[in-house]
Enzyme design. Structure first.
Site, mmCIF file in Angstrom:
data_model
loop_
_atom_site.group_PDB
_atom_site.id
_atom_site.type_symbol
_atom_site.label_atom_id
_atom_site.label_comp_id
_atom_site.label_asym_id
_atom_site.label_seq_id
_atom_site.Cartn_x
_atom_site.Cartn_y
_atom_site.Cartn_z
ATOM 1 N N ARG A 57 2.694 6.039 -3.246
ATOM 2 C CA ARG A 57 3.799 6.889 -3.694
ATOM 3 C C ARG A 57 4.056 6.739 -5.188
ATOM 4 N NH1 ARG A 57 4.066 5.677 1.521
ATOM 5 N NH2 ARG A 57 5.172 7.029 3.022
ATOM 6 N N ASP A 65 1.912 -1.135 12.041
ATOM 7 C CA ASP A 65 0.593 -1.574 11.566
ATOM 8 C C ASP A 65 0.317 -3.045 11.848
ATOM 9 O OD1 ASP A 65 -0.241 0.884 10.562
ATOM 10 O OD2 ASP A 65 0.751 0.555 8.647
ATOM 11 N N ARG A 111 -8.986 11.476 12.853
ATOM 12 C CA ARG A 111 -7.530 11.338 12.973
ATOM 13 C C ARG A 111 -6.844 12.699 12.937
ATOM 14 N NH1 ARG A 111 -5.486 6.413 9.312
ATOM 15 N NH2 ARG A 111 -3.653 6.730 10.617
ATOM 16 N N LYS A 114 -4.608 5.609 15.290
ATOM 17 C CA LYS A 114 -4.745 4.990 13.971
ATOM 18 C C LYS A 114 -6.229 5.050 13.555
ATOM 19 C CE LYS A 114 -0.564 3.672 12.800
ATOM 20 N NZ LYS A 114 0.003 4.058 11.486
ATOM 21 N N LYS A 120 0.824 -1.210 0.000
ATOM 22 C CA LYS A 120 0.000 0.000 0.000
ATOM 23 C C LYS A 120 0.861 1.265 0.000
ATOM 24 C CE LYS A 120 -2.877 0.964 3.499
ATOM 25 N NZ LYS A 120 -4.092 1.303 4.280
#
Length: 449
Positions: free
Chosen positions: A32, A325, A128, A352, A27
């Protein structure tokens, strides 16, 4: 954003897991690759792009700012970029769904362009904090109008020329680092980020690959990353490796289901991302790296995993950034290990997609695990390989990693665990359920509570 009715999920393992699978593309690299291809002059091609909702939100945002992005029938994506400095004013708000990475990195891109953009997101993303990105980008001259608490919806007014800065990261965050470096792409002079604790370095690797002038120095245990602005990026052909965070789920499943042996092919093992596999091996997990190779500057291997008797662990908090993560699924492994696991230094998990410390503690207790919640982590007393009770319905709080972690935990429970909603899984791992079924797990329709 409205959401469809919840679609509960139950998984079970009638026998050992076996087979070979590939997880979706990484991901972080997928985000990017789209952003930098959109800033290159010419046509870039991307193979293996993760086609989850988060990455598709990035693609939509870059299209809205002028890039031409097309998916071919063969799954190959072609991107015609606008060049650094060439982003166009989007006509409508940029809808980011659940993607914190897209939002924070795109805020960096917009900050140094003559563009004003409004970012919106779903209920989870809108909780967030964005202040950690707003602070350095404001020093570069961008203006922000966030919702209370520095949250979405949020408007960014970029500036040209932006002011190059030297910024020391107050917390380990690849997203903040990347946002500043991306803003520095279109700022005259040199922008520097000082990183006291190394975080995932996909941005540095990929910026160099696209031709940006970027250097990394190690000074006194810190990393100093410098990028020269007003860059001209050259188009690339990118092959995205499998996501190590996604691979974590079938890997842990094979470790905890007796008799299992699986191979997860083509997994990216960038050292800034592979902390989980070090920890699982230290717990006694049989995780072998086969066919190790380098693809597009990233280390890649096939993972052969065999069911193992795991032991409790107390990992050094310094490893946290390389596996931040993966802690939800590590908690599941610890709940089935022999002895106590103490996991600390995890404050970042509280901000998160959900408060992953509190949500995992609550869910693990509900399925029979013994858990003590700390301010910065959990203490978990393992079952010694015995099945957990299960039988509960667990709330995902719109968090894909919570949903998948409890789906995997269900494989090692006496009674199935009901995950209250499978929908969040589509943000990062749309093939999760069919992939687990291909290994021998069974999914069962469950009724929404």
């Amino acid at each position: 954003m409205s959401h469809p009715p919840a679609s509960p999920l139950r998984l079970s393992a009638p026998g050992p897991l076996s087979g070979k699978v590939r997880v979706p593309g990484d991901k972080s690299i997928s985000h990017r690759s789209l952003m930098l291809s959109a800033l290159a002059v010419g046509e870039s091609r991307v193979e293996g792009l993760l086609e989850g909702e988060d990455v598709l939100a990035t693609a939509a945002a870059m299209r809205a700012m002028g890039a031409e992005i097309v998916r071919g029938e063969d799954g190959l994506w072609t991107i015609h970029g606008v060049g650094v400095g060439g982003l166009l004013q989007p006509e409508t708000a940029l809808e980011m769904g659940n993607s914190g990475t897209s939002t924070r990195l795109l805020m960096g891109l917009v900050a140094s362009h003559a563009v004003t953009a409004t970012f919106t997101g779903d209920a989870s993303l809108s909780k967030r904090p964005m202040g950690r990105v707003i602070e350095p980008l404001s020093k570069m001259g961008a203006e922000f109008t966030p919702s209370p608490g520095g949250r979405l919806p949020l408007m960014v007014r970029g500036i040209v020329p932006a002011v190059p800065i030297e910024y020391r990261l107050p917390v380990a965050s690849a997203q903040v680092k990347s946002a500043v470096l991306l803003a520095g792409l279109n700022a005259p002079g040199i922008t520097r980020v000082i990183e006291p604790v190394p975080t995932r370095d996909h941005s540095e690797r990929m910026l160099r690959g696209f031709g940006a002038e970027l250097t990394v120095e190690e000074v006194g245990g810190e990393r100093i990353i410098s990028i020269t602005g007003e860059a001209e990026l050259k188009p690339q052909h990118i092959v995205v490796p499998g996501d190590p965070s996604s691979a974590a789920f079938p890997v842990v499943a094979a470790l905890i289901v007796p008799g299992s042996e699986i191979v997860v092919e083509n997994v990216g093992l960038n050292p800034t991302r592979a902390g989980l596999y070090k920890v699982l091996r230290a717990m006694g997990g049989d995780v072998a790296f086969e066919n190790e190779r380098t693809v597009g500057g990233e280390p890649v291997a096939d993972l052969r995993v065999k069911a193992s008797s795991l032991k409790g662990i107390e990992p050094d908090p310094a490893i946290v950034p390389s596996m931040v993560d993966e802690f939800p699924i590590l908690f599941v492994a610890c709940a089935l290990a022999h002895g106590r696991s103490t996991l600390r230094g995890l404050e970042e998990l509280r901000v998160k997609e959900s408060d992953r410390i509190a949500v995992m503690a609550e869910g693990l207790r509900a399925i029979g695990a013994r858990v003590e919640e700390l301010e910065d982590g959990l203490i978990i007393e393992g079952t010694g390989g015995e099945l957990l009770a299960g039988g509960a319905t667990v709330a995902t709080h719109l968090d894909h990693r919570i949903a998948m972690s409890f789906a995997i935990a269900s494989l090692a429970c006496r009674k199935p665990v009901t995950v209250d909603d499978r929908a969040p899984i589509a943000t990062s791992f749309p093939i999760f359920v069919p992939m687990m079924e291909s290994l021998g797990a069974e999914s069962h329709e469950a009724v929404a509570a």
